[in-house]
Design a protein around this motif. Structure first.
Motif, mmCIF file in Angstrom:
data_model
loop_
_atom_site.group_PDB
_atom_site.id
_atom_site.type_symbol
_atom_site.label_atom_id
_atom_site.label_comp_id
_atom_site.label_asym_id
_atom_site.label_seq_id
_atom_site.Cartn_x
_atom_site.Cartn_y
_atom_site.Cartn_z
ATOM 1 N N MET A 190 67.037 27.855 -90.057
ATOM 2 C CA MET A 190 67.621 27.744 -91.840
ATOM 3 C C MET A 190 68.499 25.754 -91.536
ATOM 4 O O MET A 190 68.698 25.678 -92.558
ATOM 5 N N HIS A 191 69.548 26.292 -90.394
ATOM 6 C CA HIS A 191 70.278 25.042 -90.094
ATOM 7 C C HIS A 191 69.032 23.724 -90.504
ATOM 8 O O HIS A 191 69.718 22.766 -90.871
ATOM 9 N N ARG A 192 67.903 24.043 -90.059
ATOM 10 C CA ARG A 192 66.699 23.101 -89.490
ATOM 11 C C ARG A 192 66.579 22.610 -91.211
ATOM 12 O O ARG A 192 67.063 20.956 -91.285
ATOM 13 N N LEU A 193 66.816 23.746 -91.948
ATOM 14 C CA LEU A 193 65.975 23.369 -93.194
ATOM 15 C C LEU A 193 66.980 22.089 -93.622
ATOM 16 O O LEU A 193 67.107 21.424 -94.637
ATOM 17 N N VAL A 194 68.891 22.659 -93.517
ATOM 18 C CA VAL A 194 69.607 22.129 -94.312
ATOM 19 C C VAL A 194 69.938 20.766 -93.860
ATOM 20 O O VAL A 194 69.799 19.640 -94.634
ATOM 21 N N ALA A 195 69.620 20.080 -92.290
ATOM 22 C CA ALA A 195 69.579 19.306 -91.866
ATOM 23 C C ALA A 195 68.341 17.939 -92.081
ATOM 24 O O ALA A 195 68.419 17.062 -92.887
ATOM 25 N N GLY A 216 66.956 18.841 -95.424
ATOM 26 C CA GLY A 216 67.577 18.334 -96.447
ATOM 27 C C GLY A 216 68.698 16.581 -96.781
ATOM 28 O O GLY A 216 68.590 16.528 -97.563
ATOM 29 N N ALA A 217 69.154 16.971 -95.586
ATOM 30 C CA ALA A 217 70.164 15.974 -95.864
ATOM 31 C C ALA A 217 69.930 15.053 -95.230
ATOM 32 O O ALA A 217 70.140 14.033 -95.733
ATOM 33 N N ALA A 218 68.909 14.731 -94.045
ATOM 34 C CA ALA A 218 68.262 13.702 -93.967
ATOM 35 C C ALA A 218 68.049 12.592 -94.998
ATOM 36 O O ALA A 218 67.642 11.509 -95.316
ATOM 37 N N ILE A 231 69.984 5.914 -99.349
ATOM 38 C CA ILE A 231 70.146 4.548 -98.412
ATOM 39 C C ILE A 231 69.001 3.647 -99.310
ATOM 40 O O ILE A 231 69.780 2.766 -99.876
ATOM 41 N N GLN A 232 68.048 4.059 -99.631
ATOM 42 C CA GLN A 232 67.025 3.873 -100.653
ATOM 43 C C GLN A 232 67.203 2.856 -101.958
ATOM 44 O O GLN A 232 67.105 1.686 -102.160
ATOM 45 N N LYS A 233 67.636 3.698 -102.106
ATOM 46 C CA LYS A 233 68.287 2.796 -103.819
ATOM 47 C C LYS A 233 69.223 2.376 -103.601
ATOM 48 O O LYS A 233 69.418 1.576 -104.596
ATOM 49 N N VAL A 234 70.603 2.702 -102.807
ATOM 50 C CA VAL A 234 71.944 1.701 -102.077
ATOM 51 C C VAL A 234 70.840 0.403 -102.006
ATOM 52 O O VAL A 234 71.225 -0.637 -102.480
ATOM 53 N N VAL A 235 70.152 0.371 -101.554
ATOM 54 C CA VAL A 235 69.594 -1.331 -101.044
ATOM 55 C C VAL A 235 68.226 -1.674 -101.928
ATOM 56 O O VAL A 235 68.446 -3.184 -102.257
ATOM 57 N N GLU A 236 67.613 -1.023 -102.767
ATOM 58 C CA GLU A 236 67.150 -1.184 -104.595
ATOM 59 C C GLU A 236 68.488 -1.661 -105.443
ATOM 60 O O GLU A 236 68.475 -3.509 -106.070
ATOM 61 N N PHE A 237 69.575 -1.215 -105.112
ATOM 62 C CA PHE A 237 70.457 -1.094 -106.182
ATOM 63 C C PHE A 237 70.781 -3.136 -106.110
ATOM 64 O O PHE A 237 71.439 -3.554 -106.473
ATOM 65 N N ARG A 238 70.973 -3.506 -104.148
ATOM 66 C CA ARG A 238 71.795 -4.632 -104.105
ATOM 67 C C ARG A 238 70.600 -5.841 -103.969
ATOM 68 O O ARG A 238 71.114 -6.406 -104.947
ATOM 69 N N LYS A 239 69.236 -5.320 -103.799
ATOM 70 C CA LYS A 239 68.190 -6.354 -104.233
ATOM 71 C C LYS A 239 68.713 -6.221 -105.546
ATOM 72 O O LYS A 239 68.107 -7.401 -106.194
ATOM 73 N N ALA A 240 68.381 -5.771 -106.589
ATOM 74 C CA ALA A 240 67.949 -6.281 -107.557
ATOM 75 C C ALA A 240 69.554 -6.658 -108.131
ATOM 76 O O ALA A 240 69.454 -7.471 -109.012
#
Ligand code: HEM
Ligand SMILES: *[C@@H]1O[C@H](CO)[C@@H](O)[C@H](O)[C@H]1NC(C)=O
Length: 523
Positions: free
Chosen positions: A1-6, A8-10, A17-26
């Motif tokens: 269960m904890h693993r699943l949450v971890a 999901g969080a990851a 992070i990907q969106k932040v990178v894309e945003f900064r690239k834009a």
């Protein structure tokens, strides 16, 4: 269960992070040119459902309410709008006349973002919601329909419709009060489309029986379709089919009915022996489909004919009705302008009667008043474009600084019509209603785009102008228009009154909220 949450969080973390990178690239891709930076891209119809929230969305109908203000804040007449989620990351709001000229001229470099028009295809392939070869095919059949003969028909029929209003609805009353001017202008525009668009005369006083095989008469079907288009577009199909309320059932039935009316009309026309000359858009479309199509080209299918007719209704009905409503509101707010307009019309029509279509070119003040209304209250406030290839655009600002903007392929452009129309670089005292600014030879033509421009400009401009000029001339000749006096608004200032009366809400097009008017007989 904890693993699943971890896990999901990851995944979520990586996504963010990907969106932040894309945003900064834009942001980098547009050289950090000033503008809005938001969490969500809400360009398109969904914008109507969002409030203005700093850093989240520019909000609903902000273009109409903010006019040129955002451009003043950021210091340029083209500003960026970089968003982290949904749609394209890089977007531009454009209120610069030269840039807009370039954007509307080069159809291949600046295309229509068809995904924003998807809903309009509901009615079948059509000229508004298409691009490239498909669009050319529709434009070739549609354009000849908007002929001078059709305009003359619009003129004559609008006269009959207004006469019918005077004789059979307003009658001898010295004073007519309406709670909202669209109660007059929406039926008016509908009847004009009915006869000059679809070739069926409908009037205020008509009460046709329901023909066999239909659930309502043509007039009611047209009326409910026109009112229900927005619902039809935004609600899911299954809900409308289910018809949980009377209103939704009526909308559902009116669409089925109008479709079968049009199919019947097409069949009737094909099988009729005597070919009479008819200049309504429907007849012209049918004729062009027989005559204009060259060897090897495909004719339009019946569904495409109907799709295009529907689009004429959608493109032409509300836009014209709302413009006329705003026009009457402005004339009531500015009695001096109304007096001048009245004098002008009287000088052209001394016996109080309008002549034929050839008179239109003499009624210059009417056209100026209409243009000034469209400048202040453009019914289409945003016209979207896509950047089809990497490109640049050079602009100057009010301080005379120059910059070259990078527009990466895949960005979206929003032609910001209120921003352009209230831009003080082109229009002196932009908030004033002053039709005379159009009566000089050098008014800034490129800074006036209510109908867009270039190859994708409105086909119905003259149609709409003709109808508006006749309605305006006849009503202003006979009546003095004032804002209805109401106790609860007794203490308001001119500015408060103007704001109240011109208040709008987003819909298919900018929709006046409530314009209560009194029409008082002049003679
Ligand atoms: C005040 C009235 C009107 C305004 C402000 C207006 C505005 C516009 C605008 C801004 C466009 C470009 C839309 C885009 O790029 O997506 C357009 C296109 C169009 N309009 Fe109008 N319109 C008006 C009346 C009418 C009327 C009365 C008709 C027909 C009876 C009509 C038919 C069309 C058509 C067919 C197009 C598509 C042209 C193409 O893509 O080739 N319009 N209109
Ligand atoms: C009104 O605007 C149209 C463009 O939409 C233009 O062709 C016409 O000359 C203008 N007329 C007047 C009197 O302002």
């Amino acid at each position: 269960m904890h693993r699943l949450v971890a896990f999901g969080a990851a995944v979520t973390g990586l996504y963010v992070i990907q969106k932040v990178v894309e945003f900064r690239k834009a942001v980098k891709a547009v050289n950090d040119h000033p503008g809005l930076r938001t969490l969500l891209n809400t360009l398109g119809p969904i914008e109507n459902f969002f409030p203005r929230l700093w850093g989240v969305t520019p909000g609903s109908y902000h273009m109409f309410t903010r006019k040129h203000r955002d451009f003043e804040i950021y210091g340029w007449d083209v500003i960026t709008y970089v968003a982290a989620f949904w749609g394209s990351h890089t977007n531009f709001y454009v209120a610069d006349a030269d840039a807009l000229n370039e954007i509307t001229t080069y159809r291949a470099r600046f295309t229509k973002p068809l995904e924003q028009y998807e809903l309009l295809k509901y009615f079948g392939g059509n000229i508004v919601a298409s691009e490239a070869e498909e669009w050319k095919r529709y434009r070739k059949i549609s354009a000849p329909a908007f002929s001078e003969r059709n305009n003359a028909l619009v003129w004559d029929e609008t006269k009959l419709i207004i006469q019918d209003l005077f004789n059979n609805v307003w009658g001898d009353q010295k004073e007519i009060t309406v709670d909202h001017a669209v109660d007059v202008t929406l039926p008016l525009a509908l009847f004009v489309i009915g006869v000059a668009g679809f070739g069926r005369r409908v009037m205020w006083s008509d009460d046709e029986k329901v023909p066999p095989g239909h659930t309502m008469n043509f007039k009611d079907a047209l009326h409910i379709v026109a009112q229900g288009v927005f619902l039809k577009l935004v609600l899911p199909e299954w809900l409308i089919k289910l018809g949980p309320t009377k209103r939704l059932r009526d909308v559902r039935d009116s669409f089925i009915d109008i479709q079968s009316y049009l199919l019947e009309m097409i069949q009737e026309r094909r099988h009729s022996e005597a070919k009479e000359e008819r200049y309504d858009l429907f007849s012209a479309l049918l004729d062009a489909n027989e005559l204009e199509v060259e060897e090897g080209e495909k004719k339009l299918l019946d569904s495409e004919l109907i799709g295009n007719l529907f689009i004429f209704l959608i493109a032409g009905h509300e836009t014209t009705a709302h413009t006329l409503c705003f026009l009457f509101a402005l004339l009531a707010l500015y009695p001096d302008v109304q007096e001048e307009l009245h004098q002008h019309i009287k000088s052209i029509c001394p016996d109080g009667e309008l002549a034929g279509y050839e008179q239109m070119s003499s009624l210059t003040y009417c056209l100026a008043a209409l243009n000034e209304t469209l400048r202040l209250c453009p019914p289409v406030h945003s016209i979207p474009k896509s950047v089809a290839e990497d490109t640049t655009i050079t602009i100057t600002n009010a301080q005379g600084e120059r910059t070259t903007l990078i527009m990466p392929k895949g960005s979206t452009i929003s032609m910001h019509i209120p921003g352009l129309h209230y831009n003080p670089r082109y229009w002196k005292n932009p908030y004033d209603f002053n039709p005379k600014r159009f009566l000089v030879s050098d008014w800034p033509r490129d800074a006036f785009l209510p109908f867009s421009a270039g190859p994708r400009a409105c086909l119905g401009r003259r149609f709409s102008e003709t109808e508006s000029v006749v309605a305006m001339a006849m009503i202003v000749l006979r009546y003095r228009i004032t804002i209805k006096e109401e106790k609860r608004f007794a203490g308001e200032t001119f500015e408060q009154r103007k704001t109240r009366v011109l208040q709008s809400q987003p819909g298919l097009t900018m929709t006046p909220l409530r314009v209560p008017l009194t029409f008082t007989r002049r003679y």
